[in-house]
Design an enzyme around this catalytic site. Structure first.
Site, PDB file in Angstrom:
ATOM      1  N   THR A   1     -14.760   6.107   6.663  1.00 13.75           N
ATOM      2  CA  THR A   1     -15.423   5.563   5.474  1.00 13.75           C
ATOM      3  C   THR A   1     -15.971   4.174   5.813  1.00 13.75           C
ATOM      4  O   THR A   1     -15.671   3.616   6.876  1.00 13.75           O
ATOM      5  CB  THR A   1     -14.437   5.462   4.300  1.00 13.75           C
TER       6      THR A   1
ATOM      7  N   TYR B   1       0.827  -1.206   0.000  1.00 10.70           N
ATOM      8  CA  TYR B   1       0.000   0.000   0.000  1.00 10.70           C
ATOM      9  C   TYR B   1       0.864   1.259   0.000  1.00 10.70           C
ATOM     10  O   TYR B   1       0.641   2.190  -0.780  1.00 10.70           O
ATOM     11  CB  TYR B   1      -0.919  -0.018   1.222  1.00 10.70           C
TER      12      TYR B   1
END
Length: 258
Positions: free
Chosen positions: A197, A162
């Site tokens: 989120t 990532y």
């Protein structure tokens, strides 16, 4: 830059930061193409904001071109937000000293393909379309905002893939902005911190987990809101003097090793 009457594309626009950005751009008068794999959510948002949903896998150049062509039918393409991405956590080596326990190379490649190559592919193709626009004041033709992460700078244990992908997004910002300056297209990058989120789930356990995460933020001690990120996206699109910058929106957090 005035985007009223223009078109915009938001990848990963069906939820989270992407959806908040799409709403912000639509509120400024843009016709927004929601480019995502989530058809149900994407269609619903497109209906809500008067835009259009196009099913897009950002690893497919054909899908990206289809989204660009759809946007051009709605108005000159002047804004793109690259928000599509995935996460993955795995340590670089295993505990048993076996080659087979090392980080899954195919998963590393997949994260790079979606987060980094997908972002660049949309950038290069959307900027090509923007280069054909009639110039606005100061010869401006469009603006692109890419989504990185604080993991590009503060990558934690297990975030090799990532952080590599988001570090690449940060690294491309200046050279691509320099390339695109020749045609009046600006490029900036946002590096979000911990944002509230759907990735964290719902319910009491999820809320307790998010509250604990928020304690590590310098101030305010909470997770960021998608609209707080979208506010920065909107500014980078519309402020004609913002170019070639990477901006952290993170409440001052500096991520610990784990």
């Amino acid at each position: 830059m005035d985007i009223n009457g223009a078109s915009a594309i938001v990848t990963g626009g069906a939820s989270g930061i992407g959806a908040a950005s799409a709403r912000r751009l639509a509120a400024r008068g843009a016709k927004v193409v929601i480019a995502d794999l989530k058809a149900e959510d994407g269609e619903a948002l497109a209906t809500e904001i008067g835009g259009q949903f196009v099913k897009v896998d950002v690893t497919s150049t054909d899908d990206i071109i289809a989204a660009i062509e759809a946007a051009k039918k709605l108005g000159p393409l002047r804004a793109v937000v690259n928000s599509a991405g995935i996460g993955w956590a795995q340590r670089t080596i295993g505990r048993d000293g076996e080659y087979s326990s090392a980080h899954d190379l195919n998963l590393y490649k997949k994260v790079i393909e979606i987060n980094l190559i997908g972002t660049f592919d949309m950038t290069r193709l959307a900027a090509t379309a923007m280069s054909q626009n009639e110039p606005l004041e100061n010869n401006e033709r469009g603006a692109i905002v890419n989504m990185a992460s604080v993991a590009a700078f503060d990558g934690q244990i297990g975030q090799a893939a990532y952080s590599s992908s988001k570090g690449g997004v940060v690294g491309m910002t200046l050279p691509v902005a320099r390339d695109l300056s020749a045609v009046g297209v600006r490029l900036n990058t946002v590096a979000p911190g911990l944002i509230n989120t759907p990735i964290y789930g719902e319910g009491p356990d999820a809320e307790a987990f998010k509250a604990k995460l928020g304690e590590s933020v310098l101030f305010p001690k909470r997770l960021g809101l998608p609209d707080e990120l979208a506010s920065m996206v909107e500014e980078l699109i519309t402020n004609s003097y913002m170019n070639a910058e990477v901006i952290r929106v993170d409440g001052g957090i500096r991520m610990p090793p784990k």
